[in-house]
Design an enzyme around this catalytic site. Structure first.
Site, PDB file in Angstrom:
ATOM      1  CD  GLU A 111      -2.914  -1.303   2.236  1.00 32.48           C
ATOM      2  OE1 GLU A 111      -4.088  -1.669   2.067  1.00 32.48           O
ATOM      3  OE2 GLU A 111      -2.437  -1.144   3.394  1.00 32.48           O
ATOM      4  N   GLY A 125     -12.509  -4.449   1.570  1.00 31.64           N
ATOM      5  CA  GLY A 125     -13.525  -5.364   1.075  1.00 31.64           C
ATOM      6  C   GLY A 125     -14.829  -4.592   0.873  1.00 31.64           C
ATOM      7  CG  MET A 143      -8.752  -5.887   8.675  1.00 33.96           C
ATOM      8  SD  MET A 143      -7.796  -7.393   8.419  1.00 33.96           S
ATOM      9  CE  MET A 143      -7.579  -7.964  10.109  1.00 33.96           C
ATOM     10  CD  GLU A 144      -5.391  -2.036   8.416  1.00 30.64           C
ATOM     11  OE1 GLU A 144      -6.124  -1.665   7.469  1.00 30.64           O
ATOM     12  OE2 GLU A 144      -4.977  -3.207   8.538  1.00 30.64           O
ATOM     13  CG  ASP A 175     -11.648  -8.529  -0.500  1.00 26.86           C
ATOM     14  OD1 ASP A 175     -10.585  -7.970  -0.226  1.00 26.86           O
ATOM     15  OD2 ASP A 175     -12.600  -8.598   0.299  1.00 26.86           O
TER      16      ASP A 175
END
Ligand code: ADE
Length: 236
Positions: free
Chosen positions: A16, A82, A176-177, A200
């Site tokens: 990233e 996602g 997730m962050e 995804d």
């Protein structure tokens, strides 16, 4: 908007931030607290770039260090997510208007999901930065979706869990962050912005698609973030 002195640009994974570091000038790598912080400039604007490692705890640590140790006074996050919303396809860009923690649960005490006393379920991102993002998207003729992003310490690859997160938080995407960065920046009064490109759809195919599309989606997000840095430097 006040002119930022140093802009933090954060990702979670090496993929990233690599496309960002490749475009910086005068880069120096600084080791601190088991991580590397890349100081440099982009189009004359001072920036500090780092990836946190995956998850809320590492993201909290890195965001705090970027602000408190490296003196950043604005934070931009670039990465992948996602999709929850059916409108979002692989490679699409989504910006958070707010972030929540889908795995924060003290409902046993009568609180809503994502809430702890003295906290907020959803933390809003900086409205000026969102407006700049919309202008950048318009100029580049890119479509940009805005919505709630839900964060948790889980790679979601389950349609039921994805639907639950979408319904509970009205979220359009998950990762997730982001909410960790939101908590840190909100507490320290730092304007922040969270951008994700979809890798995804958080379903049965998620881990396969994530592996296939991580790099290309991370590149899409990084390209947009660099255009934002340019626009921020011009606007302020
Ligand atoms: N980041 C990208 N895809 C994700 C997923 N399916 N779950 C959690 N974080 C993600």
């Amino acid at each position: 908007m006040d002119k930022p002195n140093r802009i933090a640009i954060m990702g979670a994974m090496p993929e990233e931030i690599e496309p960002l570091i490749a475009k910086l000038d005068n880069v120096t790598a600084n080791l601190y607290a088991n991580n590397t912080y890349y100081e440099g400039t982009y189009q004359g604007q001072d920036v500090v770039v780092a990836y946190s490692k995956i998850g809320k705890v590492f993201a909290t640590l890195t965001a705090t260090i970027l602000i408190e140790k490296f003196g950043c006074d604005m934070l931009l996050f670039s990465g992948v997510a996602g999709a929850i919303s059916d409108d979002l396809k692989i490679g699409d860009l989504v910006i958070a208007d707010g972030l929540c923690q889908h795995d924060l649960d003290i409902t046993a005490f009568g609180h809503p999901f994502g809430y702890v006393p003295e906290g907020e379920v959803c933390i809003p991102t900086d409205v000026n930065l969102r407006n700049i993002a919309k202008e950048v998207a318009k100029a580049k003729e890119l479509s940009l979706k805005e919505g709630i992003i839900a964060t948790g310490d889980q790679f979601v690859a389950d349609p039921d869990r994805k639907t639950w997160i979408g319904e509970t938080f009205q979220a359009d995407a998950l990762e997730m962050e982001g909410a960790s960065v939101a908590v840190v920046c909100h507490a320290l009064n730092i304007p922040f912005f969270i951008l994700r490109a979809i890798s995804d759809s958080a379903d049965m195919d998620a881990s396969f698609n994530f592996d296939v599309f991580l790099e290309s989606s991370a590149q899409i997000s990084a390209d947009f973030i660099l255009s934002m840095v340019e626009a921020i430097a011009e606007a302020s």
